[in-house]
Design a protein around this motif. Structure first.
Motif, mmCIF file in Angstrom:
data_model
loop_
_atom_site.group_PDB
_atom_site.id
_atom_site.type_symbol
_atom_site.label_atom_id
_atom_site.label_comp_id
_atom_site.label_asym_id
_atom_site.label_seq_id
_atom_site.Cartn_x
_atom_site.Cartn_y
_atom_site.Cartn_z
ATOM 1 N N THR A 89 0.795 -1.231 0.000
ATOM 2 C CA THR A 89 0.000 0.000 0.000
ATOM 3 C C THR A 89 0.826 1.280 0.000
ATOM 4 O OG1 THR A 89 -0.167 -0.182 2.410
ATOM 5 C CG2 THR A 89 -1.996 -1.056 1.114
ATOM 6 N N VAL A 90 2.164 1.165 -0.066
ATOM 7 C CA VAL A 90 2.987 2.379 -0.081
ATOM 8 C C VAL A 90 3.733 2.535 -1.405
ATOM 9 C CG1 VAL A 90 3.257 2.521 2.419
ATOM 10 C CG2 VAL A 90 4.888 1.173 1.093
ATOM 11 N N GLY A 91 3.420 1.691 -2.383
ATOM 12 C CA GLY A 91 4.090 1.746 -3.680
ATOM 13 C C GLY A 91 3.177 2.153 -4.812
ATOM 14 N N GLY A 92 2.105 2.878 -4.482
ATOM 15 C CA GLY A 92 1.220 3.375 -5.528
ATOM 16 C C GLY A 92 0.462 2.274 -6.247
ATOM 17 N N GLN A 93 -0.040 2.631 -7.439
ATOM 18 C CA GLN A 93 -0.826 1.684 -8.222
ATOM 19 C C GLN A 93 0.020 0.506 -8.683
ATOM 20 O OE1 GLN A 93 -4.199 2.496 -8.658
ATOM 21 N NE2 GLN A 93 -4.360 0.348 -9.194
ATOM 22 N N THR A 94 1.309 0.746 -8.936
ATOM 23 C CA THR A 94 2.207 -0.319 -9.390
ATOM 24 C C THR A 94 2.243 -1.464 -8.386
ATOM 25 O OG1 THR A 94 3.576 1.296 -10.557
ATOM 26 C CG2 THR A 94 4.590 -0.831 -10.065
ATOM 27 N N ALA A 95 2.444 -1.129 -7.114
ATOM 28 C CA ALA A 95 2.538 -2.159 -6.076
ATOM 29 C C ALA A 95 1.205 -2.875 -5.878
ATOM 30 C CB ALA A 95 3.007 -1.526 -4.764
ATOM 31 N N LEU A 96 0.102 -2.115 -5.920
ATOM 32 C CA LEU A 96 -1.214 -2.749 -5.757
ATOM 33 C C LEU A 96 -1.485 -3.743 -6.873
ATOM 34 C CD1 LEU A 96 -3.970 -0.226 -4.601
ATOM 35 C CD2 LEU A 96 -2.791 -1.965 -3.283
ATOM 36 N N ASN A 97 -1.222 -3.329 -8.112
ATOM 37 C CA ASN A 97 -1.470 -4.223 -9.250
ATOM 38 C C ASN A 97 -0.610 -5.484 -9.162
ATOM 39 O OD1 ASN A 97 -3.283 -2.371 -10.198
ATOM 40 N ND2 ASN A 97 -2.049 -1.673 -11.920
ATOM 41 N N LEU A 98 0.648 -5.323 -8.732
ATOM 42 C CA LEU A 98 1.525 -6.485 -8.563
ATOM 43 C C LEU A 98 0.987 -7.425 -7.494
ATOM 44 C CD1 LEU A 98 5.288 -5.404 -8.682
ATOM 45 C CD2 LEU A 98 4.235 -7.331 -9.856
ATOM 46 N N ALA A 99 0.519 -6.848 -6.395
ATOM 47 C CA ALA A 99 -0.012 -7.672 -5.301
ATOM 48 C C ALA A 99 -1.223 -8.475 -5.768
ATOM 49 C CB ALA A 99 -0.389 -6.783 -4.116
ATOM 50 N N ILE A 123 -8.560 -4.727 -2.097
ATOM 51 C CA ILE A 123 -7.978 -4.075 -3.279
ATOM 52 C C ILE A 123 -8.906 -4.231 -4.472
ATOM 53 C CG2 ILE A 123 -6.048 -4.101 -4.919
ATOM 54 C CD1 ILE A 123 -4.271 -5.092 -2.587
ATOM 55 N N LYS A 124 -9.448 -5.429 -4.645
ATOM 56 C CA LYS A 124 -10.330 -5.680 -5.792
ATOM 57 C C LYS A 124 -11.611 -4.860 -5.700
ATOM 58 C CE LYS A 124 -8.987 -10.366 -7.155
ATOM 59 N NZ LYS A 124 -9.465 -11.760 -7.237
ATOM 60 N N VAL A 125 -12.192 -4.799 -4.509
ATOM 61 C CA VAL A 125 -13.448 -4.050 -4.356
ATOM 62 C C VAL A 125 -13.223 -2.565 -4.639
ATOM 63 C CG1 VAL A 125 -15.218 -3.313 -2.706
ATOM 64 C CG2 VAL A 125 -14.475 -5.690 -2.745
ATOM 65 N N ALA A 126 -12.095 -2.034 -4.174
ATOM 66 C CA ALA A 126 -11.829 -0.609 -4.378
ATOM 67 C C ALA A 126 -11.424 -0.300 -5.815
ATOM 68 C CB ALA A 126 -10.732 -0.148 -3.421
ATOM 69 N N GLU A 127 -10.654 -1.186 -6.443
ATOM 70 C CA GLU A 127 -10.089 -0.895 -7.758
ATOM 71 C C GLU A 127 -10.990 -1.327 -8.912
ATOM 72 O OE1 GLU A 127 -7.177 0.657 -8.518
ATOM 73 O OE2 GLU A 127 -6.892 1.121 -6.411
ATOM 74 N N ASP A 128 -11.756 -2.395 -8.716
ATOM 75 C CA ASP A 128 -12.676 -2.853 -9.761
ATOM 76 C C ASP A 128 -13.953 -2.025 -9.641
ATOM 77 O OD1 ASP A 128 -14.938 -4.343 -10.925
ATOM 78 O OD2 ASP A 128 -13.429 -5.875 -11.340
ATOM 79 N N ARG A 273 -14.958 0.610 5.836
ATOM 80 C CA ARG A 273 -15.327 -0.636 6.519
ATOM 81 C C ARG A 273 -15.880 -1.653 5.520
ATOM 82 N NH1 ARG A 273 -19.515 0.641 10.724
ATOM 83 N NH2 ARG A 273 -17.801 1.269 12.064
ATOM 84 N N ARG A 274 -16.730 -1.186 4.594
ATOM 85 C CA ARG A 274 -17.336 -2.108 3.622
ATOM 86 C C ARG A 274 -16.307 -2.634 2.628
ATOM 87 N NH1 ARG A 274 -18.020 -5.213 0.586
ATOM 88 N NH2 ARG A 274 -19.801 -5.802 -0.721
ATOM 89 N N VAL A 275 -15.422 -1.771 2.161
ATOM 90 C CA VAL A 275 -14.395 -2.214 1.217
ATOM 91 C C VAL A 275 -13.469 -3.215 1.887
ATOM 92 C CG1 VAL A 275 -12.384 -1.436 -0.117
ATOM 93 C CG2 VAL A 275 -14.537 -0.178 -0.251
ATOM 94 N N GLY A 276 -13.242 -3.033 3.187
ATOM 95 C CA GLY A 276 -12.474 -4.026 3.927
ATOM 96 C C GLY A 276 -11.026 -3.671 4.154
ATOM 97 N N VAL A 277 -10.696 -2.371 4.116
ATOM 98 C CA VAL A 277 -9.333 -1.958 4.469
ATOM 99 C C VAL A 277 -9.250 -1.999 5.995
ATOM 100 C CG1 VAL A 277 -7.625 -0.106 4.389
ATOM 101 C CG2 VAL A 277 -9.099 -0.528 2.418
ATOM 102 N N GLU A 278 -8.687 -3.091 6.508
ATOM 103 C CA GLU A 278 -8.698 -3.306 7.962
ATOM 104 C C GLU A 278 -7.710 -2.410 8.679
ATOM 105 O OE1 GLU A 278 -8.106 -7.403 8.756
ATOM 106 O OE2 GLU A 278 -10.115 -7.990 8.118
ATOM 107 N N THR A 279 -6.558 -2.154 8.049
ATOM 108 C CA THR A 279 -5.551 -1.312 8.692
ATOM 109 C C THR A 279 -4.927 -0.400 7.655
ATOM 110 O OG1 THR A 279 -3.759 -2.899 8.289
ATOM 111 C CG2 THR A 279 -4.964 -3.118 10.360
ATOM 112 N N GLY A 280 -4.706 0.856 8.040
ATOM 113 C CA GLY A 280 -3.993 1.760 7.143
ATOM 114 C C GLY A 280 -4.854 2.887 6.620
ATOM 115 N N GLY A 281 -4.319 3.571 5.617
ATOM 116 C CA GLY A 281 -4.968 4.769 5.101
ATOM 117 C C GLY A 281 -5.621 4.544 3.759
ATOM 118 N N SER A 282 -6.609 5.370 3.474
ATOM 119 C CA SER A 282 -7.281 5.348 2.175
ATOM 120 C C SER A 282 -7.664 6.774 1.803
ATOM 121 C CB SER A 282 -8.541 4.477 2.216
ATOM 122 O OG SER A 282 -8.211 3.114 2.371
ATOM 123 N N ASN A 283 -7.797 6.978 0.508
ATOM 124 C CA ASN A 283 -8.239 8.261 -0.026
ATOM 125 C C ASN A 283 -9.602 8.033 -0.677
ATOM 126 O OD1 ASN A 283 -8.216 9.737 -2.976
ATOM 127 N ND2 ASN A 283 -7.604 11.120 -1.346
#
Length: 600
Positions: A89-99, A123-128, A273-283
């Motif tokens: 979650t600290v490497g931008g879209q590149t890291a998310l897509n790789l994960a 990640i899938k719920v937020a990005e898809d 909460r619904r997307v499921g980001v249990e820990t960390g930041g979101s925009n």
């Protein structure tokens, strides 16, 4: 809740090369995360392919792989290093897509690697965009009407229902790349083909247009115990239709009522909460209809984003560092605030100043490029300015762009020869020059209401621009010699530089400086403290303004000032941030106190 004891080694994925929409802010977040993880006794393995970063310095991680950020290479590193967890979650879209790829092809499961910070499902719920829309409907949050398509034929059928203009948003892309707004059939065909080719999953979302609505962002954090904080609210001066990276933005949001802000805050809590980001930041981005107040959720980034870097610097709240610690199992109330040393991270930041971010474009390098601003980001850098008022922060930010003096807003060559029809076109189509056109229209006597009808920029911001023009005119009428101390104070507190005042009064900068000195007007420096001075601040993180009390509290140690390089642009980017940081490190080792001056 103590940190998890089962995690010993964490793999951090960087963001790779600098591209439009993904720049030095991810070096900032990645470095913060690596430091935070090592502070907690974990072994950090880093993979990144960008050599001009602090992140890839040998002392930041225990082991650093300067390798291509591809699934094959990262798989090999996982096989070699056997990490317990992966932080994407600290490497931008590149890291998310790789994960996502590593999770879907079974590499993470096969090697017992856990995703921390955001799960694969989150990640899938937020990005898809289809899953995000369905998730929002399930919790009663409105989103723009939209249709998912995988081919040009499907797109042609869908647009008959949605009508024009229509927004094209490719899935799993960065900075809105491949997207845009189509106003007619020819534009639509071209953008659909481009969007399908840019999306790694060959899917695009066709979305109901919310052009002209007000756009807001909330930077939020959540911990494993479901504690939730809003780090910062951000308002876009430009209305919907311009990518937030290409918009002038201001923090905190200035035109929301408290009731509207609380509605956004409550919605953001339900979304994360619904997307499921249990820990960390979101925009999380929202649009609000300027007349009836209807609110729709636009999108969510389940990671540290470009706006996170702005929010961190605007509030003093180290989002990336705290996100990394939350991923280890800490709660927000267990992480101390570095600035106050008294309050925990569960205290929402409160700020008593205004922060303005202004994008920096490079269209002069590419004269054939289309300067129209749409949902695809085109700026190559940005500046941040802080002041006690919006006017002060705005004019300081404009000067920081290094396009010339901010007085050029008032003495534009187009002003005399341009007819009303041409000016109206300049206002109607968002480009890198629309801000200049807005000032020309107000100088010409066009009403705030008329300019608002054309641009959809909120009336409050237009009124602020008009007040800047009125102050400039008052100064020009009286001249420097006859200027009262009150007017000179108003000019300085409104963000006018000495060079601006010299240009307005047809004198020179030295004369303005002497006049200001005689009037006892000198800058003071205020601290960014996350708590509006409720608690003492221990971090000397400062901005200048023209008031009475100075909070700088300088020491008598030997000092060296380091001048930063300002906004990123083509030919001057992250590598100068790297140089400045290493200069500061080296001088501190030699016993000097370092003072960094920068606006990036």
């Amino acid at each position: 809740m103590p940190k998890r004891a089962d995690l010993k080694r964490v793999l951090v994925i960087g963001s790779g090369p600098i591209v439009i929409g993904q720049a030095c802010e991810f070096d900032y977040s990645g470095t913060q995360a690596c430091k935070a993880l090592r502070e907690e006794g974990l072994e950090v393995v880093l993979v990144n392919s960008n050599p001009a970063t602090i992140m890839t310095d040998p002392e930041v991680a225990d082991r650093t792989y300067v390798e291509p950020l591809t699934p094959e290479i990262v798989t090999q590193i996982i096989e070699c290093e056997r990490p317990d967890a992966l932080l994407p979650t600290v490497g931008g879209q590149t890291a998310l897509n790789l994960a996502v790829v590593l999770g879907e092809n079974g590499v993470l499961k096969a090697h017992g690697v856990e995703l921390i910070g955001a799960s694969l499902e989150a990640i899938k719920v937020a990005e898809d965009r289809l899953q995000f829309r369905e998730a929002m409907h399930s919790i009663g949050i409105a989103v723009p009407e939209s249709v998912y398509v995988k081919s040009s034929d499907e797109a042609m059928v869908a647009v008959e229902t949605l009508g024009y203009p229509v927004v094209i948003r490719p899935s799993f892309t960065l900075g809105g790349i491949g997207g845009g707004i189509a106003y007619n059939l020819a534009e639509f065909r071209e953008m659909v083909e481009r969007g399908l080719s840019f999306s790694p999953v060959s899917e695009i979302l066709l979305e109901e247009s919310v052009l002209g609505w007000k756009e807001f962002e909330l930077e939020v954090m959540r911990d494993v115990a479901d504690n939730f904080v809003v780090v910062c609210s951000i308002e876009n001066v430009d209305p919907m239709g311009v990518h937030t990276g290409d918009s002038v933005t201001v923090a905190p949001a200035l035109t929301l009522t408290d009731k509207e802000y609380q509605r956004l805050r409550d919605a953001a809590r339900r979304i994360i909460r619904r997307v499921g980001v249990e820990t960390g930041g979101s925009n999380i981005q929202f649009a609000i209809h300027p007349e009836d107040g209807r609110v729709v959720a636009i999108e969510m980034n389940p990671r540290v984003s470009r706006s996170s870097a702005l929010a961190s610097k605007a509030t003093g709240f180290p989002i990336a560092k705290i996100a990394a610690k939350l991923a280890l199992g800490y709660r927000l109330d267990e992480i101390p605030n570095d600035i106050t040393r008294l309050t925990p991270a569960s205290f929402e930041p409160t700020i008593d100043y205004v922060v303005v971010k202004i994008p920096r474009w490079a269209f002069e390098k590419f004269p054939q490029a289309d300067p129209t601003l749409t949902t695809q980001m085109k700026s190559v850098g940005e500046v941040m300015a802080i002041g006690r008022t919006f006017k002060e922060a705005f004019l300081k930010g404009f000067r920081s762009l290094e396009l010339g003096r901010s007085s050029e807003l008032f003495t534009q060559p187009e002003g005399d020869s341009e007819d009303d029809a041409t000016l109206q076109r300049q206002l109607a189509v968002p480009t890198d020059r629309r801000l200049f056109a807005t000032f020309r229209a107000l100088q010409r006597g066009w009403s705030v209401e008329h300019v608002h009808d054309i641009t959809k920029i909120d009336r409050w911001f237009l009124s602020q621009f008009l007040e800047i023009i009125q102050i400039e005119r008052a100064a020009g009428l009286v001249g420097l010699r006859e200027m009262s101390v009150e007017l000179l104070t108003t000019l300085k507190r409104s963000g006018f530089g000495d060079a601006d005042i010299a240009a307005i009064t047809e004198t020179d900068t030295a004369s303005v400086f002497e006049r200001r000195k005689d009037a006892g007007l000198k800058p003071v420096y205020k601290r960014i403290d996350t708590c509006a001075a409720e608690f003492e601040s221990f971090t000397p993180y400062l901005y200048g303004t023209y008031e009475e009390e100075c909070e700088a509290n300088p020491t008598d140690r030997p000092k060296v000032v380091i001048l930063g390089s300002g906004p990123n642009r083509i030919g001057q980017g992250l590598e100068f941030d790297y140089c400045c940081c290493h200069a500061a490190f080296a001088l501190r080792e030699q016993g000097f106190e370092t003072i960094m001056v920068n606006c990036n």
